[in-house]
Design an enzyme around this catalytic site. Structure first.
Site, PDB file in Angstrom:
ATOM      1  N   ARG A  92       0.723  -1.150   0.145  1.00 52.77           N
ATOM      2  CA  ARG A  92       0.021   0.166  -0.076  1.00 52.77           C
ATOM      3  C   ARG A  92       0.967   1.293   0.018  1.00 52.77           C
ATOM      4  O   ARG A  92       1.647   1.326   0.694  1.00 52.77           O
ATOM      5  CB  ARG A  92      -0.861  -0.011   1.464  1.00 52.77           C
ATOM      6  CG  ARG A  92      -1.734  -1.351   1.538  1.00 52.77           C
ATOM      7  CD  ARG A  92      -2.284  -1.428   2.984  1.00 52.77           C
ATOM      8  NE  ARG A  92      -3.445  -0.140   2.728  1.00 52.77           N
ATOM      9  CZ  ARG A  92      -4.024  -0.098   3.915  1.00 52.77           C
ATOM     10  NH1 ARG A  92      -3.932  -0.304   5.195  1.00 52.77           N
ATOM     11  NH2 ARG A  92      -5.170   0.808   3.966  1.00 52.77           N
ATOM     12  N   GLY A 101      -6.754   8.028  -2.742  1.00 52.18           N
ATOM     13  CA  GLY A 101      -7.106   7.419  -4.217  1.00 52.18           C
ATOM     14  C   GLY A 101      -6.279   7.980  -5.167  1.00 52.18           C
ATOM     15  O   GLY A 101      -6.294   7.640  -6.484  1.00 52.18           O
ATOM     16  N   GLU A 749       1.561  54.008  -1.296  1.00 50.75           N
ATOM     17  CA  GLU A 749       1.596  53.035  -2.562  1.00 50.75           C
ATOM     18  C   GLU A 749       2.487  53.530  -3.606  1.00 50.75           C
ATOM     19  O   GLU A 749       2.589  52.755  -4.536  1.00 50.75           O
ATOM     20  CB  GLU A 749       0.027  53.245  -3.008  1.00 50.75           C
ATOM     21  CG  GLU A 749      -0.390  54.760  -3.179  1.00 50.75           C
ATOM     22  CD  GLU A 749      -1.929  54.727  -3.485  1.00 50.75           C
ATOM     23  OE1 GLU A 749      -2.599  53.613  -3.962  1.00 50.75           O
ATOM     24  OE2 GLU A 749      -2.248  55.805  -3.290  1.00 50.75           O
ATOM     25  N   ASN A 772      -2.158  47.129  -3.600  1.00 52.10           N
ATOM     26  CA  ASN A 772      -2.363  46.836  -5.087  1.00 52.10           C
ATOM     27  C   ASN A 772      -1.536  47.623  -5.904  1.00 52.10           C
ATOM     28  O   ASN A 772      -0.549  47.369  -6.696  1.00 52.10           O
ATOM     29  CB  ASN A 772      -3.816  47.204  -5.446  1.00 52.10           C
ATOM     30  CG  ASN A 772      -4.733  45.966  -4.924  1.00 52.10           C
ATOM     31  OD1 ASN A 772      -4.433  45.174  -4.269  1.00 52.10           O
ATOM     32  ND2 ASN A 772      -5.939  46.202  -5.295  1.00 52.10           N
TER      33      ASN A 772
END
Ligand code: ADP
Ligand code: MG
Ligand code: MG
Length: 902
Positions: A92, A101, A749, A772
């Site tokens: 196994r 799986g 920024e 950002n």
């Protein structure tokens, strides 16, 4: 040389990195005295050595396996390959992280033409012996020899048809014997070699195949999807077989200690009598609910439930257990933390705290960002009947239903007709970006978690399922196929970006909501965390939503969003197009009450909490039609399609747009630059804030406005604007200033602002890192261009590890933030610091903000719950590291003392 083989009785769960999850848990359960068939584990280190040597077994490993096997044989009083008393084993796979799986397991190894006869005599059950043999031949062929499984399934099918058997358990000994013959024949034909009758050879081949399965494509995709490192390897477990296929008082099943979909506390599982291994999940027969076991073998059921609950207590979490009953005897074959839905994860964690099994800290620690993400997107209602057509990669969470379209232009057109569309494509490219924007969700047949579609969809917070291999698109006929179902363009599909499922038709979706359990979990997090959590919200509705999710203030209110509505835009345009100061002033007078009303709404929603209002940021041309559209319209006018007045107006607008046109608008006349060049726009906004504050105070609302100046790069920009803000406050509020403790601050920024933060802090009461823009300017990327054009490739080829617009780049951008916060606070001890921007909702970025001592993070309302959890997790993680550091310091001191003593 380090130990490469551990018997189950030698191992324990702490050795998981070496033994893999399955092996470590088998060892742990053995230690607890539970009924585990004996066996041993070959370590993950051996697997890595095998890979490193170019898939050659490490020297001496097989000798060690033989020694370990010898002990196993003694315990079982059986011998591998013995024609009278044959030992059978399973081989196994077992990775460190659970990969259900994904890799391969072989059962009944040790059977050959002789031992199968021995087994038949020993068990006095020929049918059983040959059932085992055909299973082994089948698994060995697929896992070790890579022969397609359908070949074997077809042969079984054919035999059943010819002999008139319906179910597998109807098949007689002769039936299985015949199948074994055909299987061996097929192996010979396919590989040119006969099936290895030598059991030692079988074992070695099986071990190598399990090692190799670590690199099979399924496993690789799984690892990439869930961020499991490639360099872990898999362990191999060799375990004595027990037989669930040995008659009606035998069987096999799986069990969860709680319901994995809802989290409800109940035994939840499936059982198949007279069956082996994968029969339960393979769908050969429909398994029965576990309650049937209770009816048929109550004593086994009782023992099973008892053991299951014991395991849950031991591991302090919901368990997923595999078991086999052999002739009325229970054996456990596996236990692990059960996979669960997001809702179940929350409920189970909170229930375990209530039951006194874990602490609130542990509950908070356990929440996965992925789960929080799923909770806060629209989702498919639990229990909805679904026709699942396919399974792809869960590339961007959230569910979406829509009409299928195959190209971006149609997507845009249909969307404009008010339809909800699902963009379906083999993969998307930068040219499809408008289609992605228009679509409710994106489905692709190719590409992985970092494909263009996945990156862009995640960036937009849009559901996406990628790499759906069974999806076949026939654009020519305007259809797609999923298995044997055909869907036409315009027909509906649903995707669930959290699970990767593709579902037929439209499905009713539910809005994200804060359940009682989630609320409790969030309260636990609140009592741990130090960072405050604010929201980015532009409207009173967003503000109310944010407060419902637990926002402690608004960290970013973008005033320009208020300019965009259809009623207001013309007034804003009139202001921009004004030819004189008088004309402009008149337009601004009309905008002022609108802004004031918005602010009053937001102040009311956030009564008593700070509201950070950012002054106008984008360049003015964003409020005007595009140059391209205007030229097009003018063309039509010139072709005589419109009146002379219209032509004059268009020419005027065109001239203005041309004058505002910039080569690089992102770096152009925007933010505070605009505020300094066109002072009356900012003056109007500032006045609106203070008028709204005064009106709100008179209504009994507690207001805490924070006025934020965007895009400052030089201290003089801020100092001049700050003066205007203070003067306006004086003018509008007068003595009432005392009731309105407003603050003035700036966004950091622009890299220069970060570097000169010390100077800037002398004129600011707070810094909000606009991550950002700071990311754009630090990398020199424009986000739209980057995400549309090259970022996907950068991620796919590993040039960048993650999308820096989603996860803060700590090495670069983070350094600027840390440095600016430190310099700012050194100059102004009361300076409040935080981040706004998408990173404010990202767990890793939040951990960084905590580590460098910021005061708050601000994110979109739906991400607030995740931010609350992540902020608490950051504290817990920090504590752990601190503890570890002081422990190792202590150890160092001790050893130093020892050295000194010597
Ligand atoms: P997976 O990792 O895919 O779950 P496993 O190694 O757990 O694969 O094996 C699958 C199934 O095979 C188990 O659930 C169990 O039913 C069966 N199995 C494995 N080893 C044995 C064994 N020694 N005896 C009986 N059944 C076994
Ligand atoms: Mg298993
Ligand atoms: Mg900005």
């Amino acid at each position: 040389m380090s130990k490469r083989i551990y018997h189950f009785h030698e191992g324990q769960v702490a050795l998981k990195p070496l033994l893999g999850g399955k092996g470590a848990n088998l060892a742990e359960m053995t230690g607890l005295g539970l009924p585990i068939p004996p066996g041993f584990t070959i370590t993950t280190a051996a697997c890595l050595a095998y890979e490193e040597a170019g898939q050659i077994l490490p020297l001496g490993l097989m000798e060690e396996v033989q020694q370990a096997l010898f002990l196993l044989e003694q315990r079982k009083q059986l011998k591998l390959g013995d024609r009278h008393n044959p030992l059978l084993v399973s081989v196994r796979s077992g990775a460190v992280a659970s990969m259900p799986g994904m890799m391969d397991t072989i059962l009944n190894l040790g059977l050959n033409d002789e031992t199968v006869e021995g087994l038949a005599i020993l068990t006095q059950d020929e049918r059983f012996a040959y059932d085992c043999y055909r299973r082994f031949l089948h698994m060995f062929s697929t896992v070790v020899l890579y022969i397609p499984t359908v070949l074997f399934e077809d042969m079984v099918h054919l035999m059943k048809q010819e002999r008139g058997f319906v179910e597998d358990h109807d098949v007689t000994a002769d039936g299985w014997k015949e199948v074994c013959q055909s299987f061996k024949q097929a192996i010979l034909e396919r590989t040119g070699d006969s099936f290895p009758q030598q059991v030692e050879q079988q074992l070695q081949m099986a071990i190598e195949a399990v090692f190799r399965s670590w690199h099979n494509p399924r496993a690789q995709v799984f690892r990439r999807t869930y961020g499991i490192p490639d360099a872990q390897g898999t362990a191999v477990n060799i375990q004595a077989m027990v037989f669930g296929n040995w008659g009606e008082d035998s069987g096999t099943g799986v069990l969860f200690t709680r319901n994995p979909s809802t989290g409800e506390k109940m035994i939840y599982g499936e059982y198949l009598a007279n069956a082996q291994g994968e029969d339960v999940v393979a769908g050969v027969r429909t398994p029965l609910s576990i309650s049937h076991l209770d009816a048929e073998m109550p004593y086994i059921y009782e023992q099973l439930v008892d053991t299951a609950l014991k395991l849950e207590q031991h591991y302090k979490d919901m368990q997923d257990i595999e078991f086999t009953v052999e002739q009325g005897q229970l054996y456990l074959l596996q236990t692990r933390e059960g996979k669960r839905t997001a809702q179940a994860a929350v409920k189970i964690a909170v229930d375990l705290v209530r039951e006194g099994v874990i602490s609130p800290e542990e509950a908070v620690e356990r929440m996965e960002p992925m789960h929080m993400d799923q909770l806060l997107h629209r989702s498919i209602r639990h229990g909805e009947a679904l026709t699942v057509l396919a399974q792809g990669l869960p590339a961007s969470p959230g569910a979406a239903s829509g009409q299928v379209v195959f190209d971006a232009d149609t997507a845009v057109q249909w969307k404009s007709e008010g339809r909800s569309v699902l963009l379906v494509s083999t993969e998307t490219t930068p040219d499809d970006i408008h289609g992605v924007i228009a679509a409710a969700g994106v489905l692709t047949s190719r590409g992985g978690m970092t494909s263009h579609a996945a990156v862009v969809a995640r960036g937009m917070g849009k559901p996406c399922v990628c790499g759906c291999a069974t999806l076949v698109i026939d654009a020519q006929s305007g259809t797609l196929r999923l298995g044997n179902v055909t869907v036409r363009e315009g027909e509906a599909l649903t995707i669930d970006g959290a699970t990767g499922q593709v579902i037929l038709g439209t499905v009713e979706l539910q809005e994200p909501q804060v359940t009682a359990e989630l609320a409790e979990l969030l309260r636990m997090a609140d009592s741990i965390r130090e960072l405050q959590v604010y929201a980015n919200a532009d409207t009173p509705e967003d503000a109310a939503k944010a407060r419902e999710f637990g926002a402690q203030g608004i960290g970013l209110c973008r005033t320009e969003h208020m300019f965009m509505s259809p009623e207001r835009l013309p007034v804003v345009q009139a202001m921009i197009l004004a030819e004189s100061d008088v004309e402009r002033a008149a337009a601004l007078r009309r905008i002022l009450p609108m802004q004031q009303a918005d602010f009053e709404g937001i102040f009311a929603a956030m009564d008593g909490l700070p509201v950070t209002i950012r002054l106008l940021d984008p360049p003015l041309h964003e409020f005007l039609p595009s140059l391209y559209d205007l030229k097009d319209q003018l063309h039509q006018v010139e072709a005589g399609l419109s009146t002379g007045i219209e032509r004059e107006r268009l020419t005027h607008v065109l001239r203005k747009v041309e004058s505002l046109h910039e080569t690089n608008p992102m770096l152009g006349l925007r933010g505070c630059r605009l505020g300094l060049l066109f002072p009356d726009i900012y003056d109007m906004q500032i006045e609106a804030v203070f008028l709204a504050a005064r009106a709100s105070i008179h209504r009994g609302v507690a207001v805490l406005p924070d006025i934020m100046v965007p895009l400052v790069g030089h201290v003089n920009e801020l100092s001049r604007l700050r003066k205007r803000i203070d003067e306006c406050a004086e003018r509008v509020l007068g003595v009432e200033r005392l009731l309105c403790p407003y603050r003035v601050g700036t966004m950091i920024e622009v890299p220069r602002a970060a570097l000169t933060a010390g100077e800037i802090a002398q004129h600011a009461e707070f810094f909000s890192f606009g991550t950002n823009d700071l990311t754009q300017m630090t990398f020199g990327y424009s986000r739209d261009d980057a995400e549309g054009k090259f970022l996907a490739q950068y991620l796919e080829t590993g040039i960048l590890p993650v999308n820096p617009f989603q996860v803060l780049d700590q090495d670069g951008v983070g350094q600027l933030i840390e440095l600016a916060a430190a310099r700012g606070k050194a100059m102004n001890a009361n300076l409040k610091t935080g981040i706004c921007g998408e990173h404010g909702g990202d767990s890793k970025s939040i951990a960084f903000c905590h580590a460098i001592g910021l005061d708050y993070v601000s994110c979109s309302p739906y991400r607030i719950p995740n931010a609350r959890i992540a902020a608490a997790q950051a504290v817990l993680q920090h504590r752990k590291q601190h503890m570890q550091a002081s422990l190792s310091q202590q150890a160092e001191r001790m050893s130093k003392r020892k050295v000194e003593a010597i």
